[in-house]
Write a protein that holds these residues in place. Structure first.
Motif, mmCIF file in Angstrom:
data_model
loop_
_atom_site.group_PDB
_atom_site.id
_atom_site.type_symbol
_atom_site.label_atom_id
_atom_site.label_comp_id
_atom_site.label_asym_id
_atom_site.label_seq_id
_atom_site.Cartn_x
_atom_site.Cartn_y
_atom_site.Cartn_z
ATOM 1 N N LEU A 196 -3.223 -11.533 8.712
ATOM 2 C CA LEU A 196 -2.423 -10.955 7.646
ATOM 3 C C LEU A 196 -2.121 -9.512 7.988
ATOM 4 C CD1 LEU A 196 -4.263 -12.303 4.441
ATOM 5 C CD2 LEU A 196 -2.065 -13.080 5.362
ATOM 6 N N ILE A 197 -0.865 -9.124 7.843
ATOM 7 C CA ILE A 197 -0.440 -7.751 8.152
ATOM 8 C C ILE A 197 0.316 -7.214 6.950
ATOM 9 C CG2 ILE A 197 0.987 -6.314 9.648
ATOM 10 C CD1 ILE A 197 0.467 -8.243 11.912
ATOM 11 N N SER A 198 -0.026 -5.977 6.579
ATOM 12 C CA SER A 198 0.646 -5.333 5.451
ATOM 13 C C SER A 198 2.010 -4.834 5.887
ATOM 14 C CB SER A 198 -0.196 -4.185 4.899
ATOM 15 O OG SER A 198 -1.443 -4.666 4.414
ATOM 16 N N ILE A 199 3.024 -5.278 5.182
ATOM 17 C CA ILE A 199 4.414 -4.904 5.488
ATOM 18 C C ILE A 199 4.939 -4.058 4.346
ATOM 19 C CG2 ILE A 199 6.710 -5.789 5.986
ATOM 20 C CD1 ILE A 199 4.658 -6.453 8.113
ATOM 21 N N PRO A 200 5.521 -2.868 4.672
ATOM 22 C CA PRO A 200 6.072 -2.033 3.600
ATOM 23 C C PRO A 200 7.271 -2.708 2.939
ATOM 24 C CG PRO A 200 6.621 -1.137 5.762
ATOM 25 C CD PRO A 200 5.676 -2.238 6.006
ATOM 26 N N LYS A 201 7.233 -2.763 1.601
ATOM 27 C CA LYS A 201 8.328 -3.356 0.833
ATOM 28 C C LYS A 201 9.053 -2.336 -0.028
ATOM 29 C CE LYS A 201 7.648 -7.622 2.149
ATOM 30 N NZ LYS A 201 8.665 -8.409 2.867
ATOM 31 N N GLY A 202 8.572 -1.152 -0.015
ATOM 32 C CA GLY A 202 9.181 -0.090 -0.806
ATOM 33 C C GLY A 202 8.351 1.162 -0.693
ATOM 34 N N THR A 203 8.691 2.143 -1.468
ATOM 35 C CA THR A 203 7.977 3.405 -1.427
ATOM 36 C C THR A 203 6.550 3.218 -1.914
ATOM 37 O OG1 THR A 203 10.038 4.571 -1.895
ATOM 38 C CG2 THR A 203 7.975 5.804 -2.169
ATOM 39 N N GLY A 204 5.604 3.373 -0.970
ATOM 40 C CA GLY A 204 4.196 3.252 -1.314
ATOM 41 C C GLY A 204 3.751 1.854 -1.666
ATOM 42 N N TYR A 205 4.582 0.840 -1.380
ATOM 43 C CA TYR A 205 4.236 -0.540 -1.751
ATOM 44 C C TYR A 205 4.191 -1.399 -0.502
ATOM 45 C CZ TYR A 205 4.705 -5.251 -3.589
ATOM 46 O OH TYR A 205 4.535 -6.576 -3.853
ATOM 47 N N TYR A 206 3.077 -2.066 -0.306
ATOM 48 C CA TYR A 206 2.901 -2.940 0.854
ATOM 49 C C TYR A 206 2.550 -4.360 0.354
ATOM 50 C CZ TYR A 206 2.759 1.245 3.768
ATOM 51 O OH TYR A 206 3.087 2.409 4.399
ATOM 52 N N GLU A 207 2.954 -5.304 1.160
ATOM 53 C CA GLU A 207 2.652 -6.706 0.839
ATOM 54 C C GLU A 207 2.152 -7.406 2.085
ATOM 55 O OE1 GLU A 207 4.937 -10.791 -0.602
ATOM 56 O OE2 GLU A 207 5.765 -8.825 -1.158
#
Length: 423
Positions: free
Chosen positions: A91-102
């Motif tokens: 699992l890798i955290s991908i930025p989806k917005g300002t300060g938000y990772y998924e």
């Protein structure tokens, strides 16, 4: 449950288990195929990245996945030798917005290579199908497949199999309407199905045997009625004639009178047993609409003198005009036996008879309850009476069983209650 519906239920349960098991196997095979395809892609990417890194050293500066699908990290020679190609899910955290990772699922290849005497660890990633989404998608498709299979089975069952089973249902209808001693032809259906032909042959063989037994029993009852009644009638007549000739001898008349009573009881017993045999062998099959009210009123009128002689009174109440579909002679016997039983076993008081919706109730006074377990058995005399044949209530029960009526007994408020429910 009908046979066709039962087969649908069994097939549906079996299909559910098969489709469910197949879905699990299919899911894991699909995941394995997906991973194998992704692993081949990752291996191609590895080769291209290593080839480009030899040409352009700028690629060696990408140490994380922020700028691409690979990351290179310089390591020692010993570490490089120990690293083997390894494919893992991660699992890798991908930025989806300002300060938000998924976090998302990826397939990652970890390997090592050498460039100009330096060793590097290379990690290459590729996006994977979401397992939750894949499970939901697989489940929906399997559910749709299962429903389509069930619909097809129901359609085939009601169109094709119903036609296949038609000979069986025709044979069953003929068997339901078949009556021993009355129906001339045996059930017969045209079919090419071996199992139905065997069933039909077995049924005809059984009916032939049953008909033969029925005719033998019928002949025996007829012979018994004639051969026993005639000698008894002769004995009775000769005894009566002997009494007339010796009317002046009181002792002889007293002894012969006791013998006449025994012979008369034997005549009644013989008639009752023959009647009971005829009922149980279903020789009474004449069905007509009979008014219970009329039959009951006639029986009360016939027994009124005997009841008054014993100091009894009849109370008759009717709420409806009760019509039943039965043999008129048996209806008269059933009602007459119940009333005679009440009069015979009551010393004084009131015999109450009531007709309600689908029921006839006969009540008479009593000191103690009767034994329900043996009340309707043959030759059961309760209350110390020995003059009767002990077959009256047995005949009543046999008639009720023949036509599907219910006969019940209860003791309440110092009264015997006999209730016949007509259906």
């Amino acid at each position: 449950m009908k046979l066709l519906n039962q087969s649908i239920a069994i097939i549906s349960a079996s299909l559910l288990a098969i489709v469910g098991l197949w879905g699990i196997v299919f899911y894991y095979n699909l995941i394995a195929e997906i991973k194998q395809g992704i692993d081949e892609s990752l291996d191609n990417y590895r080769k291209q990245i290593i080839f480009q890194a030899h040409k352009d050293t700028v690629l060696l500066k990408q140490v994380n996945f922020n700028e691409g699908f690979y990351a290179i990290q310089e390591i020692t020679k010993e570490e490089g030798i120990e690293i083997k190609d390894k494919y893992v899910d991660t699992l890798i955290s991908i930025p989806k917005g300002t300060g938000y990772y998924e976090s998302e699922s990826f397939r990652m290849l970890t390997t090592a290579f050498e460039d100009d005497g330096y060793f590097y660890k290379l990690r290459v990633i590729s996006s994977m199908v979401e397992k939750d989404a894949l499970i939901n998608h697989t489940f929906r498709n399997l559910l749709l497949l299962y429903l389509l299979l069930i619909i097809c089975i129901v359609v085939i069952n009601n169109i094709v199999l119903r036609r296949v089973w038609q000979p069986f249902y025709r044979l069953l209808r003929q068997l339901k309407s078949y009556r021993l001693g009355q129906t001339k032809k045996f059930p017969l259906v045209r079919t090419n199905t071996t199992e139905f032909i065997n069933l039909q042959n077995a049924v005809q063989t059984l009916l032939q045997s049953s008909n033969a037994s029925y005719e033998q029993q019928k002949e025996f009852i007829s012979n018994a009625a004639h051969e026993l009644q005639t000698p008894l009638a002769i004995i009775l007549n000769k005894l009566e004639l002997f009494v007339e000739k010796n009317a002046h001898k009181e002792e002889v008349i007293s002894d012969i009178g006791g013998t006449i009573v025994i012979v008369e009881r034997l005549v009644r017993l013989n008639k009752s047993l023959l009647l009971l045999s005829k009922i149980e062998s279903k020789q009474f099959l004449d069905r007509k609409e009979v008014s219970v009210n009329e039959v009951l009123q006639n029986s009360i009128d016939e027994l009124r003198d005997l009841a008054e002689h014993k100091g009894l009174l009849f109370s008759y109440k009717e709420e409806v005009n009760l019509i039943v579909n039965t043999d008129p002679a048996l209806a008269e016997i059933l009602i007459n036996n119940l009333l005679r039983n009440a009069v015979f076993h009551t010393k004084s008081g009131l015999v109450e008879v009531c007709i309600t919706d689908h029921q006839m109730i006969v009540q008479n006074p009593g000191a103690q309850p009767l034994n329900k377990d043996v009340l309707f058995n043959r030759f059961q005399r309760q209350g110390g009476k020995t003059e009767g044949t002990g077959l009256g209530l047995s005949i009543v029960k046999a008639i009720c069983d023949l036509y599907g009526f219910d006969i019940s007994y209860r003791f309440e408020s110092q009264k015997h209650h006999f209730c016949v429910t007509f259906r």
